[in-house]
Write a protein that holds these residues in place. Structure first.
Motif, PDB file in Angstrom:
ATOM      1  N   GLY A 182       7.758  21.128  -0.229  1.00 14.57           N
ATOM      2  CA  GLY A 182       7.650  22.440  -0.843  1.00 14.57           C
ATOM      3  C   GLY A 182       9.017  23.026  -1.127  1.00 14.57           C
ATOM      4  N   CYS A 183       9.024  24.178  -1.782  1.00 15.24           N
ATOM      5  CA  CYS A 183      10.264  24.872  -2.109  1.00 15.24           C
ATOM      6  C   CYS A 183      10.292  26.225  -1.401  1.00 15.24           C
ATOM      7  N   LEU A 184      11.468  26.618  -0.978  1.00 14.50           N
ATOM      8  CA  LEU A 184      11.658  27.878  -0.256  1.00 14.50           C
ATOM      9  C   LEU A 184      12.501  28.820  -1.103  1.00 14.50           C
ATOM     10  N   VAL A 185      11.990  30.037  -1.340  1.00  9.22           N
ATOM     11  CA  VAL A 185      12.728  31.068  -2.061  1.00  9.22           C
ATOM     12  C   VAL A 185      12.912  32.263  -1.129  1.00  9.22           C
ATOM     13  N   VAL A 186      14.160  32.649  -0.917  1.00 16.05           N
ATOM     14  CA  VAL A 186      14.498  33.709   0.036  1.00 16.05           C
ATOM     15  C   VAL A 186      15.266  34.806  -0.685  1.00 16.05           C
ATOM     16  N   GLN A 187      14.823  36.038  -0.499  1.00 17.92           N
ATOM     17  CA  GLN A 187      15.543  37.181  -1.056  1.00 17.92           C
ATOM     18  C   GLN A 187      16.231  37.938   0.076  1.00 17.92           C
ATOM     19  N   THR A 188      17.432  38.432  -0.209  1.00 13.41           N
ATOM     20  CA  THR A 188      18.150  39.221   0.790  1.00 13.41           C
ATOM     21  C   THR A 188      18.967  40.286   0.074  1.00 13.41           C
ATOM     22  N   LEU A 189      19.372  41.298   0.819  1.00 19.42           N
ATOM     23  CA  LEU A 189      20.226  42.348   0.292  1.00 19.42           C
ATOM     24  C   LEU A 189      21.589  42.251   0.943  1.00 19.42           C
ATOM     25  N   CYS A 190      22.615  42.461   0.151  1.00 18.68           N
ATOM     26  CA  CYS A 190      23.991  42.396   0.653  1.00 18.68           C
ATOM     27  C   CYS A 190      24.607  43.781   0.531  1.00 18.68           C
ATOM     28  N   ASP A 191      24.943  44.382   1.673  1.00 17.58           N
ATOM     29  CA  ASP A 191      25.515  45.725   1.660  1.00 17.58           C
ATOM     30  C   ASP A 191      27.033  45.725   1.639  1.00 17.58           C
ATOM     31  N   THR A 192      27.629  44.553   1.845  1.00 12.21           N
ATOM     32  CA  THR A 192      29.079  44.486   1.918  1.00 12.21           C
ATOM     33  C   THR A 192      29.683  44.192   0.558  1.00 12.21           C
ATOM     34  N   THR A 193      30.900  44.647   0.352  1.00 12.83           N
ATOM     35  CA  THR A 193      31.637  44.349  -0.879  1.00 12.83           C
ATOM     36  C   THR A 193      32.713  43.310  -0.619  1.00 12.83           C
ATOM     37  N   GLY A 194      32.742  42.756   0.574  1.00 10.77           N
ATOM     38  CA  GLY A 194      33.767  41.791   0.933  1.00 10.77           C
ATOM     39  C   GLY A 194      33.423  40.391   0.501  1.00 10.77           C
ATOM     40  N   GLU A 195      34.223  39.432   0.977  1.00 12.93           N
ATOM     41  CA  GLU A 195      34.013  38.033   0.643  1.00 12.93           C
ATOM     42  C   GLU A 195      33.004  37.419   1.595  1.00 12.93           C
ATOM     43  N   ASP A 196      32.803  36.119   1.455  1.00 11.91           N
ATOM     44  CA  ASP A 196      31.772  35.412   2.207  1.00 11.91           C
ATOM     45  C   ASP A 196      31.920  35.585   3.706  1.00 11.91           C
ATOM     46  N   GLN A 197      33.173  35.628   4.195  1.00 13.08           N
ATOM     47  CA  GLN A 197      33.364  35.703   5.635  1.00 13.08           C
ATOM     48  C   GLN A 197      32.938  37.043   6.220  1.00 13.08           C
ATOM     49  N   ASP A 198      32.729  38.049   5.371  1.00 13.10           N
ATOM     50  CA  ASP A 198      32.313  39.365   5.846  1.00 13.10           C
ATOM     51  C   ASP A 198      30.793  39.514   5.881  1.00 13.10           C
ATOM     52  N   LYS A 199      30.075  38.533   5.381  1.00 12.26           N
ATOM     53  CA  LYS A 199      28.631  38.616   5.348  1.00 12.26           C
ATOM     54  C   LYS A 199      28.042  38.310   6.711  1.00 12.26           C
ATOM     55  N   ASP A 200      26.782  38.698   6.884  1.00 12.16           N
ATOM     56  CA  ASP A 200      26.068  38.384   8.107  1.00 12.16           C
ATOM     57  C   ASP A 200      25.984  36.871   8.271  1.00 12.16           C
ATOM     58  N   PRO A 201      26.185  36.342   9.485  1.00 14.84           N
ATOM     59  CA  PRO A 201      26.121  34.892   9.699  1.00 14.84           C
ATOM     60  C   PRO A 201      24.807  34.268   9.257  1.00 14.84           C
ATOM     61  N   ALA A 202      23.703  35.010   9.390  1.00 10.26           N
ATOM     62  CA  ALA A 202      22.410  34.482   8.960  1.00 10.26           C
ATOM     63  C   ALA A 202      22.378  34.275   7.450  1.00 10.26           C
ATOM     64  N   VAL A 203      22.936  35.231   6.696  1.00 12.67           N
ATOM     65  CA  VAL A 203      22.988  35.108   5.241  1.00 12.67           C
ATOM     66  C   VAL A 203      23.921  33.969   4.841  1.00 12.67           C
ATOM     67  N   GLN A 204      25.048  33.851   5.537  1.00  8.91           N
ATOM     68  CA  GLN A 204      25.958  32.746   5.266  1.00  8.91           C
ATOM     69  C   GLN A 204      25.269  31.403   5.471  1.00  8.91           C
ATOM     70  N   HIS A 205      24.496  31.305   6.551  1.00 10.69           N
ATOM     71  CA  HIS A 205      23.789  30.053   6.850  1.00 10.69           C
ATOM     72  C   HIS A 205      22.818  29.703   5.725  1.00 10.69           C
ATOM     73  N   ILE A 206      22.019  30.671   5.295  1.00 14.05           N
ATOM     74  CA  ILE A 206      21.058  30.416   4.226  1.00 14.05           C
ATOM     75  C   ILE A 206      21.782  30.039   2.936  1.00 14.05           C
ATOM     76  N   HIS A 207      22.898  30.735   2.675  1.00 12.22           N
ATOM     77  CA  HIS A 207      23.684  30.452   1.479  1.00 12.22           C
ATOM     78  C   HIS A 207      24.161  29.002   1.464  1.00 12.22           C
ATOM     79  N   HIS A 208      24.728  28.552   2.567  1.00 10.93           N
ATOM     80  CA  HIS A 208      25.276  27.197   2.628  1.00 10.93           C
ATOM     81  C   HIS A 208      24.180  26.131   2.614  1.00 10.93           C
TER      82      HIS A 208
END
Length: 268
Positions: A182-208
């Motif tokens: 199957g395929c997984l589609v995940v939506q999230t909201l990003c409140d930060t204006t910084g770079e990848d290292q400033d994002k929540d670790p969970a969002v970074q994990h899903i991104h990678h």
């Protein structure tokens, strides 16, 4: 379904490559829900299997939007192609179940909030419920493609789950989709204006872990009635070259218009 968006994502026939993950991220106040509706309506109109984990909006909301796009949630549910899971309701029932046993400090214990090695975790029970629903869908329609959708995974962080628990939860869901092609589609909201290292670790994990990353953001120049924002797609599908494409868009009542950067009629 938006053909231009499929072309940007390098998706053929509106069906993602089995066993893959798509992350949709809304940034700087931009509403990325139209991308989510694109994938959902495409699967429902084709009679495919859809398991929807609702954390942000109600069933009636998605049904109303789906009707505008030619896809009825009610009809799909009656036909056995759709399972809608009210995730916050299930998680809330777990909290109420243990509320009488002790004070609210239990929310900081491993009984409810920690996923790994704990059968009392609300997230673990949510995962097992999702697994059951997926298996039920495939039993009824084994020859149909499967899509699992989470409408806003950032809600889990807002209600108290830490990044590691969300990572475990998402990893289990990703493995489940790989098992059943199957395929997984995940939506999230990003409140930060910084770079990848400033994002929540969970969002970074899903991104990678995603084969396709879709970022929706408002215009840096500010509000414009004819250009609502910019969408950037980074894809690395298996057996295909990695690519990055960007376009601007305008949301209409029943569709979305896409155009090259700076090529809106309001600009030219």
């Amino acid at each position: 379904m938006f053909i231009e968006l499929n072309n940007m994502c390098n998706i053929s026939g509106g069906v993602q490559i089995p066993g893959t993950c798509v992350l949709i991220e809304g940034c700087h106040g931009a509403d990325s829900s139209f991308v989510l509706h694109h994938f959902v309506s495409g699967y429902l109109k084709s009679g495919f299997n859809l398991c929807f984990i609702g954390l942000s909006q109600s069933f009636n909301h998605y049904n109303s939007v789906g009707i505008k796009l030619g896809a009825s949630f009610i009809d799909a549910r009656e036909n056995g192609n759709l399972v809608y899971i009210e995730a916050l309701k299930l998680l809330g029932e777990e909290i109420l179940k243990y509320e009488s046993e002790t004070d609210m400090s239990i929310l900081q214990s491993s009984k409810l909030l920690h996923f790994e090695n704990n059968n009392h975790s609300g997230l673990k029970k949510l995962y097992h419920h999702c697994k059951y629903c997926v298996q039920d869908l495939l039993t009824k329609h084994p020859d149909k493609p499967l899509l699992l959708v989470i409408d806003d995974v950032s809600v889990l962080r807002l209600i108290g789950y830490d990044s590691l628990d969300v990572i475990y939860f998402m990893s289990y869901l990703r493995a489940l989709m790989s098992t059943y092609c199957g395929c997984l589609v995940v939506q999230t909201l990003c409140d930060t204006t910084g770079e990848d290292q400033d994002k929540d670790p969970a969002v970074q994990h899903i991104h990678h872990q995603s084969e396709c990353f879709i970022k929706v953001e408002a215009l840096s120049s500010g509000y414009c009635k004819d250009v609502h924002g910019q969408i950037t797609v980074c894809s690395r599908w298996p057996e295909s070259e990695a690519m990055k494409r960007a376009m601007q868009y305008k949301i209409q009542d029943k569709s979305v218009i896409f155009f090259a950067l700076g090529m809106s009629g309001a600009v030219l």
